[in-house]
Write a protein that holds these residues in place. Structure first.
Motif, PDB file in Angstrom:
ATOM      1  N   LEU A 147     -52.578  84.954 -71.096  1.00 24.68           N
ATOM      2  CA  LEU A 147     -53.759  85.511 -70.447  1.00 24.68           C
ATOM      3  C   LEU A 147     -55.025  85.220 -71.241  1.00 24.68           C
ATOM      4  O   LEU A 147     -56.126  85.314 -70.718  1.00 24.68           O
ATOM      5  N   ARG A 148     -54.857  84.843 -72.512  1.00 24.17           N
ATOM      6  CA  ARG A 148     -56.004  84.555 -73.388  1.00 24.17           C
ATOM      7  C   ARG A 148     -56.194  83.065 -73.672  1.00 24.17           C
ATOM      8  O   ARG A 148     -57.311  82.612 -73.874  1.00 24.17           O
ATOM      9  N   ALA A 149     -55.081  82.308 -73.729  1.00 28.31           N
ATOM     10  CA  ALA A 149     -55.147  80.885 -74.072  1.00 28.31           C
ATOM     11  C   ALA A 149     -53.894  80.203 -73.531  1.00 28.31           C
ATOM     12  O   ALA A 149     -52.856  80.859 -73.371  1.00 28.31           O
ATOM     13  N   PRO A 150     -53.948  78.910 -73.265  1.00 29.99           N
ATOM     14  CA  PRO A 150     -52.772  78.201 -72.750  1.00 29.99           C
ATOM     15  C   PRO A 150     -51.597  78.252 -73.723  1.00 29.99           C
ATOM     16  O   PRO A 150     -51.759  78.003 -74.914  1.00 29.99           O
ATOM     17  N   VAL A 151     -50.424  78.604 -73.207  1.00 28.26           N
ATOM     18  CA  VAL A 151     -49.187  78.615 -73.990  1.00 28.26           C
ATOM     19  C   VAL A 151     -48.046  78.151 -73.102  1.00 28.26           C
ATOM     20  O   VAL A 151     -48.143  78.196 -71.876  1.00 28.26           O
ATOM     21  N   GLY A 152     -46.977  77.713 -73.727  1.00 25.85           N
ATOM     22  CA  GLY A 152     -45.813  77.296 -72.970  1.00 25.85           C
ATOM     23  C   GLY A 152     -44.574  77.331 -73.822  1.00 25.85           C
ATOM     24  O   GLY A 152     -44.640  77.174 -75.040  1.00 25.85           O
ATOM     25  N   SER A 153     -43.454  77.552 -73.161  1.00 27.86           N
ATOM     26  CA  SER A 153     -42.178  77.561 -73.844  1.00 27.86           C
ATOM     27  C   SER A 153     -41.095  77.248 -72.821  1.00 27.86           C
ATOM     28  O   SER A 153     -40.949  77.971 -71.829  1.00 27.86           O
ATOM     29  N   GLY A 154     -40.365  76.172 -73.050  1.00 29.78           N
ATOM     30  CA  GLY A 154     -39.281  75.824 -72.130  1.00 29.78           C
ATOM     31  C   GLY A 154     -39.776  75.560 -70.726  1.00 29.78           C
ATOM     32  O   GLY A 154     -40.648  74.728 -70.507  1.00 29.78           O
TER      33      GLY A 154
END
Length: 118
Positions: free
Chosen positions: A63-70
């Motif tokens: 919700l604050r910055a782009p993230v990703g996992s799997g």
């Protein structure tokens, strides 16, 4: 102990009409948190057999910055929306939520978790 289930509406950005209906309209989704199953995970269910389980912290950070996992990626989209991208063998679904909906859900999960810990 305290399962949190929140019904919401979201916009499917990338899907065929066969998958979710007319993608211009909001579709119903279910946001779910079950601390007994996994206190660190949340689930998002889309129409049909489409459900993803992933880290609650991933949703919060996204919700604050782009993230990703799997299979899951999350990023803010302007000031009032957030995007959740789901990858599966069948393709990619990009779902746009109102940020306040996801924030409210996360707040409820932490409240439920505090009751379990207390």
């Amino acid at each position: 102990m305290s399962v949190v289930e929140q019904y919401a509406r979201a916009h499917i950005v990338t899907a065929t009409p066969d998958d979710y209906g007319d993608d211009r309209d909001a579709v119903p989704v279910v946001l779910r948190y079950d601390p007994d199953a996994d206190p660190r995970a949340v689930r998002i269910g889309l129409p049909g057999p489409h459900e993803w389980t992933f880290s609650r912290s991933l949703l919060e950070e996204g919700l604050r910055a782009p993230v990703g996992s799997g299979e899951v990626r999350v990023w803010p989209c302007g000031r009032v929306q957030a995007v959740v991208e789901f990858h599966s063998a069948g393709g990619v679904s990009v779902v746009q939520f109102e940020t306040k909906t996801l924030t409210r859900f996360l707040r409820r999960t932490y409240t439920a978790g505090a009751r379990v810990a207390g």
